[in-house]
Design an enzyme around this catalytic site. Structure first.
Site, PDB file in Angstrom:
ATOM      1  N   SER A  67       0.538  -1.389   0.311  1.00 33.97           N
ATOM      2  CA  SER A  67      -0.202   0.304  -0.017  1.00 33.97           C
ATOM      3  C   SER A  67       0.488   1.736   0.268  1.00 33.97           C
ATOM      4  O   SER A  67       1.540   1.519  -0.635  1.00 33.97           O
ATOM      5  CB  SER A  67      -0.886  -0.359   0.834  1.00 33.97           C
ATOM      6  OG  SER A  67      -2.137   1.167   1.031  1.00 33.97           O
ATOM      7  N   ASP A 277      -1.710   1.557  -3.808  1.00 31.83           N
ATOM      8  CA  ASP A 277      -3.130   0.528  -3.592  1.00 31.83           C
ATOM      9  C   ASP A 277      -4.168   0.520  -4.249  1.00 31.83           C
ATOM     10  O   ASP A 277      -5.549   0.376  -4.333  1.00 31.83           O
ATOM     11  CB  ASP A 277      -2.606  -0.619  -3.120  1.00 31.83           C
ATOM     12  CG  ASP A 277      -3.198  -0.557  -1.734  1.00 31.83           C
ATOM     13  OD1 ASP A 277      -3.352   0.633  -1.430  1.00 31.83           O
ATOM     14  OD2 ASP A 277      -3.637  -1.542  -1.302  1.00 31.83           O
ATOM     15  N   PRO A 492       0.918   2.164  18.567  1.00 33.22           N
ATOM     16  CA  PRO A 492       2.496   1.607  17.220  1.00 33.22           C
ATOM     17  C   PRO A 492       1.947   1.400  15.970  1.00 33.22           C
ATOM     18  O   PRO A 492       0.389   0.438  15.940  1.00 33.22           O
ATOM     19  CB  PRO A 492       2.539   0.328  18.410  1.00 33.22           C
ATOM     20  CG  PRO A 492       1.785  -0.116  18.681  1.00 33.22           C
ATOM     21  CD  PRO A 492       0.527   1.251  18.984  1.00 33.22           C
TER      22      PRO A 492
HETATM   23  C1  G16 Z   1      -4.252  -0.085   6.731  1.00 30.72           C
HETATM   24  C2  G16 Z   1      -5.278  -0.253   7.362  1.00 30.72           C
HETATM   25  C3  G16 Z   1      -5.664   1.537   7.279  1.00 30.72           C
HETATM   26  C4  G16 Z   1      -4.817   2.073   8.320  1.00 30.72           C
HETATM   27  C5  G16 Z   1      -3.312   2.291   7.801  1.00 30.72           C
HETATM   28  C6  G16 Z   1      -2.557   3.163   8.949  1.00 30.72           C
HETATM   29  O1  G16 Z   1      -4.043   1.009   5.552  1.00 30.72           O
HETATM   30  O2  G16 Z   1      -5.920  -0.652   5.993  1.00 30.72           O
HETATM   31  O3  G16 Z   1      -6.799   1.180   8.256  1.00 30.72           O
HETATM   32  O4  G16 Z   1      -5.354   3.074   9.201  1.00 30.72           O
HETATM   33  O5  G16 Z   1      -3.065   1.066   7.289  1.00 30.72           O
HETATM   34  O6  G16 Z   1      -1.952   2.149   9.774  1.00 30.72           O
HETATM   35  P1  G16 Z   1      -0.619   1.938  10.639  1.00 30.72           P
HETATM   36  O7  G16 Z   1      -1.118   3.673  11.248  1.00 30.72           O
HETATM   37  O8  G16 Z   1      -1.070   0.997  12.129  1.00 30.72           O
HETATM   38  O9  G16 Z   1       0.224   1.983  10.834  1.00 30.72           O
HETATM   39  P2  G16 Z   1      -3.337   0.849   3.676  1.00 30.72           P
HETATM   40  O10 G16 Z   1      -3.627   1.792   3.103  1.00 30.72           O
HETATM   41  O11 G16 Z   1      -1.725   1.341   4.005  1.00 30.72           O
HETATM   42  O12 G16 Z   1      -3.503  -0.373   3.557  1.00 30.72           O
END
Ligand code: G16
Length: 537
Positions: A67, A277, A492
């Site tokens: 992503s 993505d 985290p």
């Molecule tokens: C993913 C999750 C999202 C989340 C993001 C950041 O997004 O699908 O729901 O907000 O990661 O998560 P974290 O703060 O735990 O790193 P993506 O777009 O990276 O797949």
């Protein structure tokens, strides 16, 4: 020894685990440096087979992507039959399998999970696979397919797809009423619905930063289906040179609150950025004076939420609309939703998987994370009410019926969300400045802190408070109390090896002081790694 066990052992030998690496199924699956992922992919293949068998042979999706992360990373996540994220109780199995030390242990786990979940191993299994444009993707998909084949699944490799397209196809394969299970079926459904939604209105013009990712070719494909209904310019679409997400894309724009590199903003134009993505989107514009204005996921909630509430009311329907946010939502967006729109707002932990489940509690659930990841979901009852209504305002019903089909309900989808937002703007006859004027954001700041072990941080109360490391929360609370309308929390990341610090306050100065003081506390008291960043207080 059974043939399957032997096949799993034989194929596993080609995917040895590196020593000393601990894998975790995080916010959106496994995600890390691509060089470490080969054995994980193989084992995720085994798990996807088990998941499909456990659900009576329903089709499971697997997406290979990291992503918004840098191009050197990759990742993998499983998609359940209705296009939703993998059932949470299975994440533990994924983590166990990924961390198995030997090939024997991998095979043992395959059979013990089957036993624990009472899975009929004679049941057939079916899995669809997609990947984004990362150079590591093809080899990782091959390892995944090794795992699927060794465990006897029927595999369909869809090749390059946006994450939401993979979710859409998975859903359609299990629920044909949702659409045709192909990329073309996806384009046809959402473009037809968009054209119906904006029929008779002035076509809009938008420039889309595709983060040098898979969104670029896919959006270009969509434009041929949209015809004259929308004027789209695709920028930052270089998927060949390893510059994915580099100083571009939704995450860059949201975190830095500035425009991506690669193009200039004309005053009052409509701009948006996808992530790598294409499952997140944020909008922005420059005003006459050249100042940059960001319209993030909170703003999308406000715009789309208000429009749906109003349209449901005009249609004379009795449907409850609810909103789901996370701790990252700007405090003033929550005020606007609760006080001005009078809509119920619930909070969950970060991760669309959490928001999605909460949103299912409403007739119409609107959920967007501040980072631009989200969608709108309709309960079956709401869908039937809208479809079968015979009284009520015909125009409002027409809008709702079209809107449902523009929306990708399975997951946040940058392409579909873009069309939803543009459809609302077209109906309102609003420029982005009008949307921006709905409320004023509190100053906020997001800071990353690199620590030795981010897993030592444990949060409670929808991520708003730290339970561990002990005592840190009290220190944060003391800092928050020093500023007006202050709020700060630490959690985290589940997708990067960092701890995130969020702060907001009445003024920019107070907000930044709070953010960098809390970041300094985390660095000093919880094992900061490397040089202490100069801006930390
Ligand atoms: C993913 C999750 C999202 C989340 C993001 C950041 O997004 O699908 O729901 O907000 O990661 O998560 P974290 O703060 O735990 O790193 P993506 O777009 O990276 O797949």
């Amino acid at each position: 020894m059974s043939n399957v066990r032997q096949a799993i052992l034989d194929a596993s030998a080609a995917h040895p685990a590196p020593a000393g690496v601990h894998y975790t199924y995080g916010t959106a699956g496994f995600r890390m440096n691509a060089d470490l992922l080969d054995p994980v992919m193989y084992r995720v293949g085994l798990l996807a087979t088990l998941r499909s068998k456990a659900l009576g042979g329903k089709v499971i999706g697997v997406m290979v992507t990291a992503s918004h992360n840098p191009v050197r990373d990759n990742g993998v996540k499983l998609v359940d039959p209705m296009g939703e994220m993998l059932k949470q109780s299975w994440e533990g199995y994924a983590t166990q399998l990924a961390n198995a030390q030997t090939h024997e242990e991998v095979a043992d786990l395959y059979f013990s999970i089957a036993q624990e979940c009472e899975i009929d191993l004679d049941q057939s299994a079916s899995v669809v696979v997609g990947r984004d444009t990362r150079p590591s993707g093809e080899a990782l998909v091959a390892s995944l397919i090794d795992g699927l084949t060794a465990s006897g699944a029927i595999v369909t490799d869809l090749g390059l797809k946006t994450t939401p397209q993979l979710h859409f196809v998975t859903r359609c394969l299990n629920d044909p009423s949702y659409g045709t299970p192909t990329e073309e079926g996806y384009y046809q459904k959402i473009s037809d619905a968009y054209k119906t939604l904006v029929a008779g209105l002035e076509p809009l013009k938008i420039t889309v930063d595709c983060a040098h990712g898979v969104g670029a070719p896919k959006l270009r494909d969509l434009t041929t289906y949209l015809g004259d209904a929308l004027d789209v310019t695709v920028v930052n679409g270089d998927v060949e040179h390893g510059i994915l997400n580099y100083h571009v894309g939704a995450d860059f724009v949201k975190v830095n609150v500035k425009q991506p590199e690669g193009f200039d903003l004309a005053p009052n134009g409509i701009y948006c950025s996808f992530d790598g993505d294409a499952d997140r989107i944020v909008f922005y514009y420059a005003d006459e004076a050249g100042a940059f204005h960001l319209l993030d996921g909170d703003r999308i909630t406000a715009l789309v939420g208000a429009f749906i509430i109003e349209t449901v009311r005009q249609a004379g329907l009795d449907l409850q609309v609810g909103v789901v946010q996370t701790a990252y939502a700007n405090g003033n967006s929550t005020h606007y939703l609760r006080d001005s729109l009078q809509v119920p707002v619930a909070f969950t932990q970060t991760g669309v998987k959490h928001l999605h489940h909460k949103a299912e509690e409403y007739d119409i659930g609107v959920y967007f994370e501040a980072n631009g990841h989200g969608t709108v979901i309709f309960s079956t009852a709401a869908r039937n009410t809208i479809r079968n209504a015979t009284h009520g305002d015909a125009k409002a019903l027409h809008i709702l019926r079209s809107l449902i089909n523009v929306i990708n309900e399975t997951v946040g989808d940058a392409i579909s969300d873009m069309l939803v937002v543009l459809g609302v703007l077209a109906h309102r006859q609003w420029a982005l400045a009008d949307w921006d004027a709905l409320y004023k954001d509190l100053p906020s700041r997001l800071v990353k802190v690199v620590v030795g072990n981010r897993h030592a941080f444990k949060t409670i109360n929808a991520d708003t408070q730290l339970e561990e490391p002990a005592d840190l929360q009290a220190r944060i609370d003391a800092e928050v109390a020093k500023v007006s309308r202050g709020r700060s929390f630490v959690r985290p990341s589940g997708t990067e090896d960092v701890v995130r610090v969020y702060a907001e306050a009445e003024t920019r100065e107070e907000c930044d002081t709070l953010a960098y003081t809390v970041a300094g506390l985390v660095f000093d008291l919880a094992g900061g790694v490397g040089e202490r960043p100069a801006e930390f207080l």
